[in-house]
Write an enzyme that holds these catalytic residues in place. Structure first.
Site: not given
Ligand code: MN
Length: 288
Positions: A145, A239
Site C-alpha cells: 500500500e 475504508e
Molecule cells: Mn488504506
C-alpha cells in the site's frame, strides 16, 4: 471485480462475535468482500473465523501495517520478526480462502523521523522476497500500500512503490493504491493508476477525512475514470475509521481525533452505492 468493506467499519474485535458482525454487516450492505485487519496474525482465531465464514460465506482479504517490533526497515531482529509475522498472515489469509494480503507490509505504519537507509531498504527487499515466495506457494498476491509521509518513509507515491517492487522482482507483489493517501501525495488521481496499471493489484477507497465518500476533497470521478482506463478489475475496498467502532490502539495509530460517523450500516451502504454508481458510470465510457 470484488467490492469490499474494511472490517473496522463494523468492529474492532475479530473474535467469533466480531467477525460475525463484520461479515453479516458487509454482506447486508451490498458488498462481496470483507477485508480483515490482521495486525496480530498470531493472535487471530482462525478456528472461529473458519466457522463464521462457513456459516456466512463471503470472499475475504486481509491487511496490516507492521508494528515497531516487526519493522522490516529496522534491525535484523525486527526484520526477522516482521518476516515471521507476514508469513503467518499469509497462512491465515490462505487458510480462509483469501487471495490478497495488503497494506503497509514493508515498514512500520508510523511517522518516521529520518529517511530510510540503503541498508534498511535492502534488508526489507530481501525479507519481502522470502514472504512473496511463501505467498506464491499459497496462491496469494501481496499488495504494497502506498501511504502518505506520516505513515512510512520508504515510498509515498505509486512511482516510488513501482521502483521498490521492481527490486523485489516477484510476480505476486504489486501496488495497492488508496485514494486517501493519493490525495495527499500524488499529482492527481489518474496518473498513478495509469503508471502502475500493470502492477496494480488492490485499491482502497477512502475520503480525504476518511468519513462519508463525497463529503471531502478526493476527486473520485477522475479516480474511477482512471480505473476504467487502466482496465482495473481487482478488489476495491471501502475504508473508514471512527472511534465509535475502532478501539484506541487503532484510532491512535491512524490519528483519528474526531469522529465523522457512528452508524456503521448507514456509512457502509452509502459507500457501497457510491462506489458501484461510479463504476457503472465509467463502464459506459467505452460507448462514447
Ligand atoms: Mn488504506
Amino acid at each position: 471485480m470484488h467490492i469490499g468493506c474494511h472490517g473496522l467499519v463494523w468492529t474492532s474485535s475479530f473474535d467469533r462475535d466480531g467477525l460475525e458482525k463484520a461479515v453479516t454487516g458487509t454482506v447486508s450492505t451490498g458488498y462481496d468482500l470483507l477485508e480483515i485487519p490482521l495486525f496480530d496474525p498470531f493472535g487471530f482465531d482462525l478456528e472461529a473465523a473458519t466457522a463464521v465464514l462457513a456459516e456466512h460465506p463471503v470472499t475475504i482479504s486481509a491487511s496490516l501495517g507492521l508494528s515497531a517490533d516487526a519493522d522490516l526497515l529496522g534491525d535484523p531482529e525486527q526484520v526477522a520478526a516482521g518476516r515471521a509475522k507476514l508469513v503467518k498472515a499469509v497462512d491465515v489469509v490462505a487458510d480462509l480462502g483469501g487471495a490478497y494480503l495488503v497494506g503497509v507490509l514493508y515498514s512500520q505504519l508510523a511517522k518516521y523521523t529520518a529517511p530510510v537507509s540503503t541498508e534498511a531498504r535492502r534488508r526489507s527487499v530481501a525479507a519481502l522476497q522470502e514472504v512473496a515466495d511463501h505467498a506464491s506457494t499459497r496462491g496469494l498476491t501481496l499488495g504494497l500500500e502506498v501511504v502518505n509521509r506520516y505513515e512510512t518513509n520508504l515510498f509515498t507515491t505509486a512511482r516510488g512503490a513501482l521502483a521498490y517492487i521492481a527490486e523485489i522482482d516477484r510476480p505476486n507483489v504489486g501496488v495497492h493504491l488508496d485514494t486517501y493517501h493519493m490525495n495527499i501525495e500524488e499529482p492527481d488521481m489518474i496518473q498513478p493508476i495509469l503508471e502502475s496499471a500493470d502492477k496494480l493489484v488492490y485499491v482502497h477507497v477512502g475520503e480525504s477525512h476518511r468519513g462519508y465518500l463525497g463529503t471531502g476533497t478526493v476527486d473520485f470521478d477522475t479516480f474511477f475514470k482512471g480505473l476504467a482506463f487502466a482496465g482495473y478489475d481487482g478488489p476495491i475496498t471501502f475504508e473508514s475509521f471512527s472511534s465509535a467502532v475502532a478501539d484506541p490502539s487503532i484510532t491512535r495509530m491512524l490519528a483519528v481525533w474526531r469522529d465523522l460517523w457512528d452508524d456503521s450500516a448507514d456509512l457502509a451502504a452509502h459507500a457501497n452505492g457510491y462506489i458501484r454508481n461510479r463504476l457503472h458510470a465509467v463502464e459506459t465510457i467505452r460507448a462514447h
